[in-house]
Scaffold this motif. Sequence first.
Motif, PDB file in Angstrom:
ATOM      1  N   ALA A  66       9.044  -2.028  -7.880  1.00 45.51           N
ATOM      2  CA  ALA A  66       9.308  -2.748  -6.637  1.00 45.51           C
ATOM      3  C   ALA A  66       9.554  -4.229  -6.901  1.00 45.51           C
ATOM      4  O   ALA A  66      10.397  -4.861  -6.245  1.00 45.51           O
ATOM      5  CB  ALA A  66       8.142  -2.561  -5.672  1.00 45.51           C
ATOM      6  N   MET A  67       8.824  -4.808  -7.848  1.00 43.18           N
ATOM      7  CA  MET A  67       9.046  -6.206  -8.198  1.00 43.18           C
ATOM      8  C   MET A  67      10.446  -6.408  -8.773  1.00 43.18           C
ATOM      9  O   MET A  67      11.123  -7.403  -8.451  1.00 43.18           O
ATOM     10  CB  MET A  67       7.984  -6.670  -9.203  1.00 43.18           C
ATOM     11  N   ALA A  84       0.830  -1.208   0.000  1.00 42.38           N
ATOM     12  CA  ALA A  84       0.000   0.000   0.000  1.00 42.38           C
ATOM     13  C   ALA A  84       0.862   1.256   0.000  1.00 42.38           C
ATOM     14  O   ALA A  84       0.579   2.220  -0.727  1.00 42.38           O
ATOM     15  CB  ALA A  84      -0.923  -0.009   1.215  1.00 42.38           C
ATOM     16  N   VAL A  85       1.937   1.257   0.801  1.00 37.37           N
ATOM     17  CA  VAL A  85       2.826   2.417   0.850  1.00 37.37           C
ATOM     18  C   VAL A  85       3.496   2.641  -0.508  1.00 37.37           C
ATOM     19  O   VAL A  85       3.550   3.770  -1.011  1.00 37.37           O
ATOM     20  CB  VAL A  85       3.882   2.232   1.955  1.00 37.37           C
ATOM     21  N   ILE A  86       4.000   1.575  -1.115  1.00 35.88           N
ATOM     22  CA  ILE A  86       4.649   1.700  -2.425  1.00 35.88           C
ATOM     23  C   ILE A  86       3.653   2.169  -3.475  1.00 35.88           C
ATOM     24  O   ILE A  86       3.958   3.052  -4.296  1.00 35.88           O
ATOM     25  CB  ILE A  86       5.278   0.357  -2.826  1.00 35.88           C
ATOM     26  N   TYR A  87       2.456   1.611  -3.470  1.00 35.25           N
ATOM     27  CA  TYR A  87       1.436   1.941  -4.473  1.00 35.25           C
ATOM     28  C   TYR A  87       1.038   3.414  -4.371  1.00 35.25           C
ATOM     29  O   TYR A  87       1.011   4.139  -5.383  1.00 35.25           O
ATOM     30  CB  TYR A  87       0.227   1.036  -4.269  1.00 35.25           C
ATOM     31  N   LEU A  88       0.743   3.893  -3.163  1.00 38.88           N
ATOM     32  CA  LEU A  88       0.256   5.259  -2.991  1.00 38.88           C
ATOM     33  C   LEU A  88       1.363   6.292  -3.234  1.00 38.88           C
ATOM     34  O   LEU A  88       1.139   7.301  -3.920  1.00 38.88           O
ATOM     35  CB  LEU A  88      -0.330   5.424  -1.588  1.00 38.88           C
ATOM     36  N   LEU A  89       2.563   6.044  -2.686  1.00 38.75           N
ATOM     37  CA  LEU A  89       3.654   6.999  -2.885  1.00 38.75           C
ATOM     38  C   LEU A  89       4.089   7.053  -4.346  1.00 38.75           C
ATOM     39  O   LEU A  89       4.436   8.128  -4.859  1.00 38.75           O
ATOM     40  CB  LEU A  89       4.838   6.630  -1.991  1.00 38.75           C
ATOM     41  N   ILE A 106      10.389   4.660 -11.182  1.00 41.37           N
ATOM     42  CA  ILE A 106      11.598   5.002 -10.427  1.00 41.37           C
ATOM     43  C   ILE A 106      11.301   5.014  -8.926  1.00 41.37           C
ATOM     44  O   ILE A 106      12.096   4.507  -8.108  1.00 41.37           O
ATOM     45  CB  ILE A 106      12.142   6.360 -10.887  1.00 41.37           C
ATOM     46  N   SER A 107      10.160   5.578  -8.563  1.00 39.39           N
ATOM     47  CA  SER A 107       9.778   5.622  -7.150  1.00 39.39           C
ATOM     48  C   SER A 107       9.624   4.220  -6.574  1.00 39.39           C
ATOM     49  O   SER A 107      10.134   3.923  -5.490  1.00 39.39           O
ATOM     50  CB  SER A 107       8.469   6.410  -7.001  1.00 39.39           C
ATOM     51  N   GLY A 108       8.905   3.342  -7.280  1.00 32.72           N
ATOM     52  CA  GLY A 108       8.712   1.984  -6.787  1.00 32.72           C
ATOM     53  C   GLY A 108      10.001   1.197  -6.707  1.00 32.72           C
ATOM     54  O   GLY A 108      10.194   0.386  -5.790  1.00 32.72           O
ATOM     55  N   PHE A 109      10.911   1.434  -7.660  1.00 32.95           N
ATOM     56  CA  PHE A 109      12.194   0.735  -7.650  1.00 32.95           C
ATOM     57  C   PHE A 109      12.993   1.094  -6.399  1.00 32.95           C
ATOM     58  O   PHE A 109      13.569   0.225  -5.738  1.00 32.95           O
ATOM     59  CB  PHE A 109      12.977   1.093  -8.908  1.00 32.95           C
ATOM     60  N   LEU A 110      13.028   2.383  -6.044  1.00 34.25           N
ATOM     61  CA  LEU A 110      13.745   2.810  -4.844  1.00 34.25           C
ATOM     62  C   LEU A 110      13.054   2.336  -3.571  1.00 34.25           C
ATOM     63  O   LEU A 110      13.706   1.834  -2.641  1.00 34.25           O
ATOM     64  CB  LEU A 110      13.873   4.339  -4.833  1.00 34.25           C
ATOM     65  N   LEU A 111      11.745   2.458  -3.519  1.00 35.29           N
ATOM     66  CA  LEU A 111      11.016   2.041  -2.323  1.00 35.29           C
ATOM     67  C   LEU A 111      11.066   0.526  -2.134  1.00 35.29           C
ATOM     68  O   LEU A 111      10.984   0.043  -1.006  1.00 35.29           O
ATOM     69  CB  LEU A 111       9.555   2.498  -2.412  1.00 35.29           C
TER      70      LEU A 111
END
Length: 351
Positions: A198-199, A162-167, A246-251
């Motif tokens: 993120a995956m 949820a945090v990764i998805y929303l941010l 890019i955001s999901g990759f870092l998170l």
Amino acid sequence: MEVPTEPKTTQIDEISHNLSFSTSNAGDSSWDKISFFRHRSRQIKRDTWLVSVFVLLQIVLFAVTMGVNDCSRNSHGHCAAKLLGRFSFQPLSENPMLGPSASTLEHMGGLSWNTLTENHEIWRILTSPWLHSGLFHLFINLGSLIFVGIYMEQQFGPLRIAVIYLLSGIMGSLFAVLFVRNISSISSGAAFFGLIGAMLSALAKNWNLYTGKISALVIIFTIFTVNILIGFLPFIDNFANIGGFISGFLLGFVLLFKPQLRQMPPSHKGKLFEDDTNRSTRLKDQFDRPVLRIICLVVFCGMLAGVLLAVCWGVNLNRHCHWCRYVDCVPTNRWSCSDMTTSCEVYSFKP
């Protein structure tokens, strides 16, 4: 008469049971590595309620958007799928994705230069990630979200996802603002691209734990490519997709932990305290590579702060990058990517 008594479980029996469990698993090489996309019988069982909520919410919002659009009334009956009445689609020459008009997307919270700079409607950064340009876009986006989101939620739990998805959705919208023009655009793909990023980071971080890594990369690349190509069509912002990725990759490096390779042996309910060894092992798995986590967190926070400052100062990178507009929308002989001249005009499509 002597009453038979049941043998009591001693601490030695308990230790031997745990040792036999770990020994049997250690002798089986199948426990050493796992396939990235595991068979359902080998997956850790978790409820996937979070993805279901996101999917249902976006379906409801798309239905509300089509109801507000009301093509049968506002377009004088020139609609696709007229049998749907109020929920019929704009003509294919206007919206080939089977969706609403550009003015409706703007009314529902889409991004455009005038609404952000002249009206200062910053709240659109939060609403844009939940909108879809049309029925085709909705099916492709949600289909990809179900495939990727359910897997990620089963592996890492709903809170982190949820945090990764929303941010990622917010970061993607901020990226889109830096390149936004006077065209209604939506950034619903940003949050999903965050899960893709993120995956990929989860695969890279735990590279030695998985088998079938090449096939996993092919699947991730295919999903990424299909959704990026859709972003070249009107109304869909590709810069939001890039920012979300890019955001999901870092998170992913910050929040995701080492996946559990197997189900742990059942604990005895009579034990008041958990075994210190199991507890320390689990904490070590969840907080491994602290330096990498801190670096990625600092980079993410720096990127977020920089984008926020640029948005507040009204920076428009299109003035310095004339070819960047083709990353967001590629004009063809069937549609134009030029800015809208009036609030009701959408795109000029040529049959």
